[in-house]
Design a protein around this motif. Structure first.
Motif, PDB file in Angstrom:
ATOM      1  N   ALA A   1       0.835  -1.204   0.000  1.00 30.21           N
ATOM      2  CA  ALA A   1       0.000   0.000   0.000  1.00 30.21           C
ATOM      3  C   ALA A   1       0.868   1.251   0.000  1.00 30.21           C
ATOM      4  N   GLU A   2       1.903   1.237  -0.838  1.00 27.48           N
ATOM      5  CA  GLU A   2       2.792   2.389  -0.956  1.00 27.48           C
ATOM      6  C   GLU A   2       2.045   3.514  -1.647  1.00 27.48           C
ATOM      7  N   SER A   3       1.915   4.660  -1.017  1.00 28.45           N
ATOM      8  CA  SER A   3       1.156   5.711  -1.678  1.00 28.45           C
ATOM      9  C   SER A   3       1.932   6.296  -2.848  1.00 28.45           C
ATOM     10  N   VAL A   4       3.268   6.099  -2.853  1.00 30.66           N
ATOM     11  CA  VAL A   4       4.042   6.650  -3.962  1.00 30.66           C
ATOM     12  C   VAL A   4       3.695   5.939  -5.277  1.00 30.66           C
ATOM     13  N   TYR A   5       3.381   4.648  -5.208  1.00 28.27           N
ATOM     14  CA  TYR A   5       2.956   3.928  -6.411  1.00 28.27           C
ATOM     15  C   TYR A   5       1.694   4.534  -6.981  1.00 28.27           C
ATOM     16  N   PHE A   6       0.909   5.054  -6.084  1.00 30.05           N
ATOM     17  CA  PHE A   6      -0.395   5.558  -6.409  1.00 30.05           C
ATOM     18  C   PHE A   6      -0.274   7.003  -6.913  1.00 30.05           C
ATOM     19  N   MET A   7       0.668   7.741  -6.301  1.00 27.23           N
ATOM     20  CA  MET A   7       0.795   9.162  -6.600  1.00 27.23           C
ATOM     21  C   MET A   7       1.547   9.444  -7.903  1.00 27.23           C
ATOM     22  N   ILE A   8       2.623   8.707  -8.158  1.00 25.28           N
ATOM     23  CA  ILE A   8       3.459   9.052  -9.313  1.00 25.28           C
ATOM     24  C   ILE A   8       2.664   9.046 -10.630  1.00 25.28           C
ATOM     25  N   PRO A   9       1.860   8.003 -10.880  1.00 28.97           N
ATOM     26  CA  PRO A   9       1.076   8.066 -12.125  1.00 28.97           C
ATOM     27  C   PRO A   9       0.180   9.303 -12.159  1.00 28.97           C
ATOM     28  N   GLY A  10      -0.354   9.675 -11.006  1.00 26.67           N
ATOM     29  CA  GLY A  10      -1.192  10.868 -10.946  1.00 26.67           C
ATOM     30  C   GLY A  10      -0.395  12.126 -11.238  1.00 26.67           C
ATOM     31  N   LEU A  11       0.817  12.206 -10.667  1.00 23.27           N
ATOM     32  CA  LEU A  11       1.649  13.392 -10.909  1.00 23.27           C
ATOM     33  C   LEU A  11       2.059  13.482 -12.374  1.00 23.27           C
ATOM     34  N   ILE A  12       2.333  12.338 -12.982  1.00 19.07           N
ATOM     35  CA  ILE A  12       2.682  12.344 -14.411  1.00 19.07           C
ATOM     36  C   ILE A  12       1.499  12.895 -15.215  1.00 19.07           C
ATOM     37  N   THR A  13       0.290  12.491 -14.820  1.00 17.33           N
ATOM     38  CA  THR A  13      -0.907  12.989 -15.507  1.00 17.33           C
ATOM     39  C   THR A  13      -1.011  14.506 -15.374  1.00 17.33           C
ATOM     40  N   ILE A  14      -0.764  15.002 -14.159  1.00 15.32           N
ATOM     41  CA  ILE A  14      -0.852  16.452 -13.945  1.00 15.32           C
ATOM     42  C   ILE A  14       0.150  17.167 -14.835  1.00 15.32           C
ATOM     43  N   MET A  15       1.379  16.652 -14.879  1.00 18.19           N
ATOM     44  CA  MET A  15       2.406  17.286 -15.699  1.00 18.19           C
ATOM     45  C   MET A  15       1.980  17.342 -17.153  1.00 18.19           C
ATOM     46  N   LEU A  16       1.498  16.220 -17.645  1.00 18.31           N
ATOM     47  CA  LEU A  16       1.093  16.136 -19.056  1.00 18.31           C
ATOM     48  C   LEU A  16      -0.025  17.134 -19.348  1.00 18.31           C
ATOM     49  N   THR A  17      -1.018  17.170 -18.451  1.00 16.35           N
ATOM     50  CA  THR A  17      -2.162  18.051 -18.669  1.00 16.35           C
ATOM     51  C   THR A  17      -1.732  19.508 -18.634  1.00 16.35           C
ATOM     52  N   MET A  18      -1.002  19.856 -17.582  1.00 16.60           N
ATOM     53  CA  MET A  18      -0.682  21.255 -17.354  1.00 16.60           C
ATOM     54  C   MET A  18       0.199  21.793 -18.475  1.00 16.60           C
ATOM     55  N   ILE A  19       1.233  21.059 -18.818  1.00 21.81           N
ATOM     56  CA  ILE A  19       2.168  21.562 -19.828  1.00 21.81           C
ATOM     57  C   ILE A  19       1.465  21.704 -21.178  1.00 21.81           C
ATOM     58  N   THR A  20       0.587  20.744 -21.487  1.00 25.60           N
ATOM     59  CA  THR A  20      -0.082  20.792 -22.789  1.00 25.60           C
ATOM     60  C   THR A  20      -1.046  21.970 -22.854  1.00 25.60           C
ATOM     61  N   ILE A  21      -1.876  22.120 -21.827  1.00 24.09           N
ATOM     62  CA  ILE A  21      -2.863  23.205 -21.839  1.00 24.09           C
ATOM     63  C   ILE A  21      -2.156  24.561 -21.825  1.00 24.09           C
ATOM     64  N   LEU A  22      -1.209  24.715 -20.895  1.00 22.05           N
ATOM     65  CA  LEU A  22      -0.572  26.029 -20.755  1.00 22.05           C
ATOM     66  C   LEU A  22       0.248  26.407 -21.983  1.00 22.05           C
ATOM     67  N   LEU A  23       1.072  25.483 -22.465  1.00 24.37           N
ATOM     68  CA  LEU A  23       1.935  25.844 -23.598  1.00 24.37           C
ATOM     69  C   LEU A  23       1.110  26.163 -24.835  1.00 24.37           C
ATOM     70  N   THR A  24       0.070  25.370 -25.097  1.00 17.39           N
ATOM     71  CA  THR A  24      -0.737  25.610 -26.293  1.00 17.39           C
ATOM     72  C   THR A  24      -1.421  26.966 -26.217  1.00 17.39           C
ATOM     73  N   SER A  25      -2.086  27.228 -25.081  1.00 17.97           N
ATOM     74  CA  SER A  25      -2.840  28.481 -25.010  1.00 17.97           C
ATOM     75  C   SER A  25      -1.901  29.678 -25.011  1.00 17.97           C
ATOM     76  N   MET A  26      -0.786  29.567 -24.262  1.00 16.23           N
ATOM     77  CA  MET A  26       0.125  30.714 -24.189  1.00 16.23           C
ATOM     78  C   MET A  26       0.804  30.961 -25.531  1.00 16.23           C
ATOM     79  N   ALA A  27       1.094  29.909 -26.271  1.00 15.59           N
ATOM     80  CA  ALA A  27       1.797  30.099 -27.540  1.00 15.59           C
ATOM     81  C   ALA A  27       0.941  30.910 -28.500  1.00 15.59           C
TER      82      ALA A  27
END
Lengths: 245, 365
Positions: free
Chosen positions: B166-192
């Protein structure tokens, strides 16, 4: 007589504000036409309508024979446009900018290289073409922007205050280039606040509050209104028009 | 068409990768994010600081306290009498739980009179409070069994699958990767797009015969590529450093991530059509991302939300993608297992992207 631009009672409303109010004019092919007016008179709005950036509210208009309401994409292929703001990418070099716009205009690679070399020579930008645009003084940047708008050899060029913020030496050199272009048969549609530049134009129009208050050859207009020079004519016409409002 | 799009992509990547600020934003920031948050966001509850007021002071009561302190769950600190100001310690954060054993504890126990012990927990952290009570209940049950010698009629044997520790890091890392993917894509596209509008280069582009689809594809593909690069960096860190398992198919994972990105790119374009300045685009981007993350089930289980909010989360594309990424990485789910989520992502992508597409105009008004 062939016309590069014809507009008839062209208007543009932004909400309840009428920015351009039923203006009419024609520009002959190969002519240098000076589109003058006070700040906020609606010059930029009018140019944007001609270039297909804004849809007019009413009236008629053609550029190179194409209808400005329905054929804006055809117009875009056949015009060059240079705005008062430097609108190339300042974090790219001059050459990268030109190569980019060349691809946008579908100029094949080999021909593009030749064209860039030719423009670099004619516009005297060779020495700084490989520097980042942000490091260049305004006068040089404007020549670079002019080169970009000429890549596809447009028969007509729209220049919205091309020499704003440029020193007299650079302005003179810029206008020498424009003259050369006119000699080659390119139609030039120019806005400016410099009256010495307006005197170079074959015909001018003077705009105030969305309307064209006078149009004709600069020398003839000076005589007609009994003014000493273009500057006085301009001020006189604007203040007269102001009183009529 | 492709030569135009290629020219735009090259231009966009050149600009992004030449700017040291962008390099930091794209690669360094997410790495820090992943390392720090990977450790910081820890939902495991261990070492609950507990004070014990043992009024009985018998062998039996000490035995009970010992059973509580076995395992790493409760960190016991015995306290002398009297019970003064229990509140004070809670307020000072000296402890998060207080156990009170009454003086007739062992007597009652021996006479089978059902003694009562009290456990107070700090409810200001609702999550850890609930977990502390759960542990205490379990341990007390086991103690009862030992003390009475009676065995319960029903035994529940528990086993955690896929993440046995029940390591929470196993659970969190995929979530953090998702956040990174979402944030960078939305922000870079709109700002560009908005940046070009702000500095005036968009106007120059719009007086060229460039087609709308060329412009939009040329403006989105570079950021899809950057988003993928960033996701890959995150994944590599997750696998090599945090040693999270990746049981499923990486190819399936990348395909579904791409489908998810279409939605993010669509949101980016949409934001660019409603923003005049980069600051506005930034704020809208944050709004969409934060809202999406909070209702995605990443930090709090969706089942715990009120019914109305639960229904609302069906409108959140992140919800489906987080489920997909966790299922593929940890459970080795295949496409057959993920049909509904995949279908949802495809629908979101089509709807949002075409909506943004229609709103985007080659005129300037």
């Amino acid at each position: 007589m062939e016309y590069a631009v014809t507009i008839d009672k062209l208007s543009k409303d932004f909400g309840r504000f009428r920015a351009v109010d039923e203006i009419s004019l024609t520009v002959q092919k190969g002519e240098i036409f000076g589109f003058l007016g006070a700040n906020g008179a609606g010059k930029t709005t009018a140019i944007r309508m001609l270039c297909g950036l804004l849809l007019p509210t009413s009236g008629l208009g053609t550029v190179n024979g194409f209808d400005i309401f329905k054929e804006s994409e055809k117009i875009k292929k056949s015009i060059g446009y240079m705005s008062q703001k430097f609108s190339l990418y300042s974090d790219l070099t001059g050459r990268e900018n030109l190569e980019f716009y060349g691809s946008i205009y579908h100029i094949p690679n080999g021909r593009l290289k030749e064209r860039i070399a030719e423009l670099a020579r004619n516009l005297d930008i060779e020495e700084f073409i490989d520097r980042k645009a942000e490091s260049l003084p305004t006068g040089w940047r404007q020549r670079l922007a002019l080169a970009a708008s000429l890549l596809h050899r447009p028969p007509i060029l729209f220049l919205d205050e091309p020499t704003g913020g440029v020193d007299p030496v650079f302005r003179r050199r810029f206008w020498e280039i424009l003259y050369r272009l006119a000699d080659e048969g390119v139609t030039l549609f120019v806005t400016t606040h410099y009256m010495d530049e307006a005197e170079f134009c074959r015909r001018i129009s003077i705009m105030h509050r969305g309307r064209i208050v006078e149009i004709g050859n600069p020398q003839e207009l000076i005589k007609k209104h009994h003014q000493p020079d273009l500057q006085e004519l301009f001020i006189n016409l604007i203040s007269k028009s102001e009183q009529n409002v | 068409m492709w030569s135009t799009i290629k020219a735009l992509i090259i231009k966009e990547l050149r600009q992004s990768l030449r700017d040291p600020m962008m390099i930091r934003l794209i690669f360094v920031m997410p790495i820090i994010q992943l390392f720090v948050l990977g450790y910081a966001i820890n939902t495991d509850v261990k070492d609950i600081y507990t004070v014990v007021y043992d009024f009985d002071r018998s062998e039996m009561s000490r035995e009970y306290v010992r059973s509580l302190s076995a395992g790493n769950y409760f960190n016991i600190r015995p306290v002398e009498f009297p019970v003064l100001n229990i509140d004070h310690g809670f307020r000072e954060n000296d402890y998060t739980a207080a156990l009170i054993i009454p003086n007739d504890f062992s007597n009652d126990m021996n006479r089978k009179k059902q003694p009562v012990v009290g456990l107070m927990v700090d409810g200001s952290n609702a999550n850890s409070a609930a977990i502390a009570l759960g542990y205490a209940g379990l341990i007390t049950g086991q103690f009862n069994q030992r003390a009475t010698g009676l065995s319960s009629p029903l035994i529940l044997r528990q086993k955690k699958l896929y993440n046995p520790e029940a390591e929470s890091v196993y659970f969190m890392i995929p979530g953090l990767i998702t956040i990174m993917l979402t944030m960078i894509t939305i922000l870079l596209t709109s700002m560009a797009i908005v940046r070009e509008r702000e500095i005036g280069t968009l106007e120059q582009l719009m007086v060229t015969p460039i087609k709308k689809h060329e412009l939009l594809l040329g403006k989105t593909i570079p950021f899809a590529i950057i988003g993928f690069m960033e996701m890959t960096v995150g994944l590599i860190i997750g696998l090599l450093w945090f040693k999270i398992p990746f049981v499923g198919s990486p190819i399936l994972f990348y395909i579904l991530a791409f489908i998810f990105q279409i939605t993010a790119l669509g949101i980016g374009i949409f934001i660019s059509t409603i923003s005049k300045t980069q600051q506005q685009a930034m704020f809208y981007g944050w709004f969409f991302t934060i809202f999406g993350i909070m209702t995605s089930g990443l930090f709090t289980p969706i089942e715990n939300m009120p019914i109305l909010i639960q229904r609302l989360t069906y409108l959140n594309p992140l919800r489906y993608f987080i489920k997909i990424i966790r299922a593929i990485m940890m459970k080795g789910a295949t496409l057959q297992n993920l049909y509904p989520e995949t279908a949802a992502l495809i629908i979101f992508g089509l709807v949002i992207f075409s909506f943004a597409w229609m709103r985007f105009s080659k005129r300037v008004e």
